[in-house]
Design an enzyme around this catalytic site. Structure first.
Site, PDB file in Angstrom:
ATOM      1  CG  LEU A 189      71.798  52.563 -19.478  1.00  0.00           C
ATOM      2  CD1 LEU A 189      73.198  53.168 -19.781  1.00  0.00           C
ATOM      3  CD2 LEU A 189      71.683  51.420 -20.518  1.00  0.00           C
ATOM      4  N   GLY A 206      72.646  54.090  -5.189  1.00  0.00           N
ATOM      5  CA  GLY A 206      72.488  54.948  -4.122  1.00  0.00           C
ATOM      6  C   GLY A 206      72.668  56.376  -4.353  1.00  0.00           C
ATOM      7  N   GLY A 211      72.262  57.744  -7.612  1.00  0.00           N
ATOM      8  CA  GLY A 211      71.243  58.245  -8.615  1.00  0.00           C
ATOM      9  C   GLY A 211      70.824  57.282  -9.592  1.00  0.00           C
ATOM     10  CB  VAL A 235      73.191  55.417 -15.140  1.00  0.00           C
ATOM     11  CG1 VAL A 235      73.948  55.198 -16.421  1.00  0.00           C
ATOM     12  CG2 VAL A 235      74.214  55.606 -13.927  1.00  0.00           C
ATOM     13  CG  ASP A 258      80.602  53.674  -4.521  1.00  0.00           C
ATOM     14  OD1 ASP A 258      80.478  52.547  -3.527  1.00  0.00           O
ATOM     15  OD2 ASP A 258      79.379  53.938  -4.995  1.00  0.00           O
TER      16      ASP A 258
END
Length: 742
Positions: free
Chosen positions: A435, A439, A441, A443, A543
């Site tokens: 998806l 930074g 990982g 999804v 974040d």
């Protein structure tokens, strides 16, 4: 008389049985008669001296009788049969008889000269067969015996009577009542029978009840006794009769085969396929054809090959039979194999040859060995994998999280997933399930077994401090329940960096929807306000950016991605060892102090709000070096009063001067270099909600005085002089993550 007639008929039948049909082996020398009446005469026997092997085998055929009688020349016994295979001759012998009157006086005896005596003394050919003959005393009372050539007793037996009122007795055995029998020893050359009488008196009355008229003694073939007296019979007979006696014959001129072979002139086994064998019970030897041959072994060329293929009964063969000299072969037909000597023993041939079977067996053995090694290797690897998973599970606080889930009440559907479940849900994390990438990982979109669609975040790395607090933070994050916060459904702790499972939000990110008509900033502010103010303990996102604000199917905003989230520190001295976040959104104070606070999220949200108003990226490369940062460009524009030009054209068109002033004021406070000067997220959320309502109020559509607008906004106009130094503006490249280690 009837009994006498029956006995005579039985004797006649027995004599006919003892007269064998002419066998194939009954061969004679050329020019010599081979029969006397119906009796076959095989060599070495012969009628006349020139036709016999020696005088012991010489015979005479008396034609004065009808049928002719075969007589042994040396001892004058009448023979009724000869057998090469059995080494036997059948002779006839009259039974010795004595009869008595009512006073028990002798009144009738048969001729005792030679009729009941058989003398073989001096014969080199014949002996009485100890195995085939029995001594019999018939009638009662009777004590019979016989003597040999030395006039000594050899064998005998006693036959007694039973009273008539005792009824009939089963006498077929001839065991002592009315008839008795006994075996004879070997090497007997004379049979001379005798009978003794019992004296009448009180001592012997039991022997004289139900006596027979006549008594007999004789030597007879064992089969004759078994056949004649096997049923209920009356032993009371008075006639004269003859019985068969079995004589063993052999070549007795030389002791045995070994001596005979040295004297080839007199050696009797003449045939090319003739074998010699010694006699077990006496001196002498006989001959027989070798295995696979038949005929007369005493004649040259007398043993001929047996065609086994013509004798199916003796040599069964259900395949292809081939006769060979002295032997034969029986093989299965072509294309079949098995045992052809058995019915249905041949089956379709197995084309699986021995060599192929050996190769296959070796191959299978090697394969099984490799397979076992591979299986053991897989077992070891599986155990290592289980151990590794368990280690990661414990390191990531799985035990603590399970304890908290059991003891902390409801988890709102939060669960711990296994790696197998998530691999199955994402088709082993296939590329077409991605998806988004960031930074922290990747999804993936996943579908659980219950058909629930989820978003699975596979993180790249995690700080050690985060690892230590991960279980507690996951439990607290699972408690979040707000319409504008993406629900955390679970996690997987069996990997080095735990994977998080979120609810799936279908309409992408605010970043991709930034050019739409509705910014959804107020909803995002409410979500962050909830995390800061309503969660216990408070949660800092860490974040905040447009890429982490998702839109559902109804375009409601949901804050997501808690990869950099922190629980609000309980100790002011608690700081991170590494700064995490996205360039363009990072709090400058966080970069310098490495301490994440709720005001850090306020700064990042202010950048998001500014990005929404300008529809420009937080960092962009299409301007000069000084204008790459959206925050820097905006603060400079505010300083010079040119900030309205930075706003999106549609925003400028829809926003009133008062609203713009309020928004700019809110932004400048949120973007302050000093965190203490920034408002809380609750203040930001309340102010945005007020501005949203003001924009929807019909008064806001008409031009009003500044006092009226201020009244609607519910606040005094702020007069703040925002001073930014050039070094306060961060010039960071788009898409990178700034990290500062202590």
């Amino acid at each position: 008389m009837a009994t006498l007639q029956l006995q005579t008929v039985a004797l006649a039948v027995l004599l006919l049985r003892l007269t064998p049909e002419t066998p194939a082996s009954a061969q004679q020398l050329s020019g010599c008669p081979d029969k006397c009446g119906d009796i076959s005469i095989p060599y070495p026997f012969g009628i006349g001296a020139s036709c016999a092997l020696d005088s012991g085998f010489e015979l005479e055929c008396n034609h004065t009788n009808s049928p002719p009688r075969l007589i042994v020349s040396t001892h004058r016994q009448q023979l009724t049969g000869l057998s090469l295979a059995d080494g036997e001759a059948i002779a006839l012998l009259n039974a010795k008889r004595e009869c008595y009157n009512s006073t028990y006086q002798d009144f009738n005896k048969n001729d005792e000269s030679t009729a009941s005596i058989m003398n073989l003394t001096g014969s080199t050919t014949y002996r009485f067969s100890a195995a085939r003959n029995r001594f019999v005393a018939l009638g009662c009372p009777n004590l019979g015996y016989f003597i040999d050539s030395t006039q000594c007793y050899v064998s005998g037996c006693t036959s007694v009577c039973r009273p008539a009122h005792w009824g009939s007795v089963k006498l077929g055995m001839c065991t002592g009542v009315g008839c008795c029998q006994s075996k004879i020893p070997p090497y007997i050359d004379l049979f001379e029978p005798y009978m003794l009488s019992f004296n009448r008196g009180e001592r012997y009355t039991k022997f004289y009840d139900n006596t027979t008229t006549c008594r007999y003694v004789f030597l007879v073939e064992d089969k004759w006794i078994e056949k004649t007296y096997r049923d209920y019979v009356d032993y009371n007979r008075t006639d004269n009769f003859a019985v068969p006696v079995v004589l063993d014959w052999a070549v007795r001129s030389i002791g045995n085969c070994s001596a005979a072979r040295h004297n080839r002139t007199g050696y009797a086994c003449r045939g090319a396929h003739s074998d010699c064998f010694d006699i077990r019970d006496s001196e002498g030897y006989r001959c027989r054809c070798s295995k696979g041959y038949q005929g007369n072994p005493y004649l040259d060329g007398g043993c001929t090959d047996i065609d086994e293929c013509r004798r199916k009964d003796e040599y069964p063969c259900y395949g292809v039979c081939r006769n060979l000299p002295g032997n034969y072969t029986c093989e299965c037909p072509p294309e079949t194999s098995g045992d052809a000597t058995k019915k249905d023993g041949c089956r379709k041939k197995d084309r699986f040859t021995l060599a192929l079977k050996v190769v296959t067996g070796i191959s299978v053995g090697v394969f099984l060995s490799v397979f076992m090694c591979f299986w053991l290797y897989l077992g070891i690897q599986k155990r290592k994998l289980i151990t590794t998973k368990q280690t990661f599970f414990e390191q990531n606080g799985g035990v603590l999280l399970q304890h908290q889930m059991c003891s902390g009440g409801g988890t709102g559907g939060f669960r711990i997933f296994s790696t197998e479940e998530l691999e199955k849900a994402t088709n082993s994390f296939a590329a077409d399930r991605v998806l988004g990438r960031g930074g922290h990982g990747i999804v993936y979109k996943g579908v659980l077994e219950d058909k629930t669609v989820v978003a699975i975040k596979k993180s790249k790395m995690m700080e050690e401090t985060q690892t230590n607090e991960f279980a507690r933070e996951m439990f607290i994050l699972s408690q979040l329940n707000h319409r504008n916060v993406v629900k955390l459904l679970g996690c997987c702790l069996e990997v080095e960096v735990p994977m998080l499972v979120y609810e799936y939000v279908s309409n992408g990110t605010l970043y991709h929807y930034i050019h739409g008509k509705d910014s959804k900033a107020a909803e995002s502010a409410e979500a962050l306000s909830y995390m800061h103010s309503s969660a216990s303990p408070p949660i800092l996102h860490g974040d905040v950016k447009t890429a982490n604000i998702l839109l559902d199917d109804k375009l409601n905003a949901k804050v997501s991605d808690f990869g950099a989230s922190k629980l609000a520190p309980t100790d002011e001295a608690e700081i991170a060892t590494m700064v995490q976040g996205t360039c363009g959104y990072l709090d400058p104070e966080y970069i310098m102090t490495c301490q994440l606070t709720d005001k850090s999220d306020v700064y990042s949200f202010s950048v998001v709000l500014l990005e929404l108003l300008t529809r420009k990226k937080a960092l962009y490369l299409d301007g000069s070096e000084e204008s790459r940062s959206l925050v820097s460009s905006f603060t400079k524009a505010v300083k010079t009063g040119c900030h309205r030009e930075l706003l999106d054209s549609q925003v400028r068109k829809e926003m009133t001067a008062e609203m713009l002033k309020e928004i700019v004021h809110l932004l400048m406070r949120g973007l302050s270099m000093n965190g203490e000067e920034r408002p809380t997220m609750k203040e930001v959320a309340d102010r945005l909600e007020m501005l949203r309502r003001y924009q929807q109020h019909p008064w806001a559509q008409a031009e009003g005085s500044p006092e009226e607008n201020q009244s609607l906004l519910g606040m005094e106009q702020w007069s703040v002089n925002f001073q930014y130094r050039q070094q306060d503006v961060l010039d960071l490249e788009e898409g990178s993550t700034y990290m500062f280690s202590l």
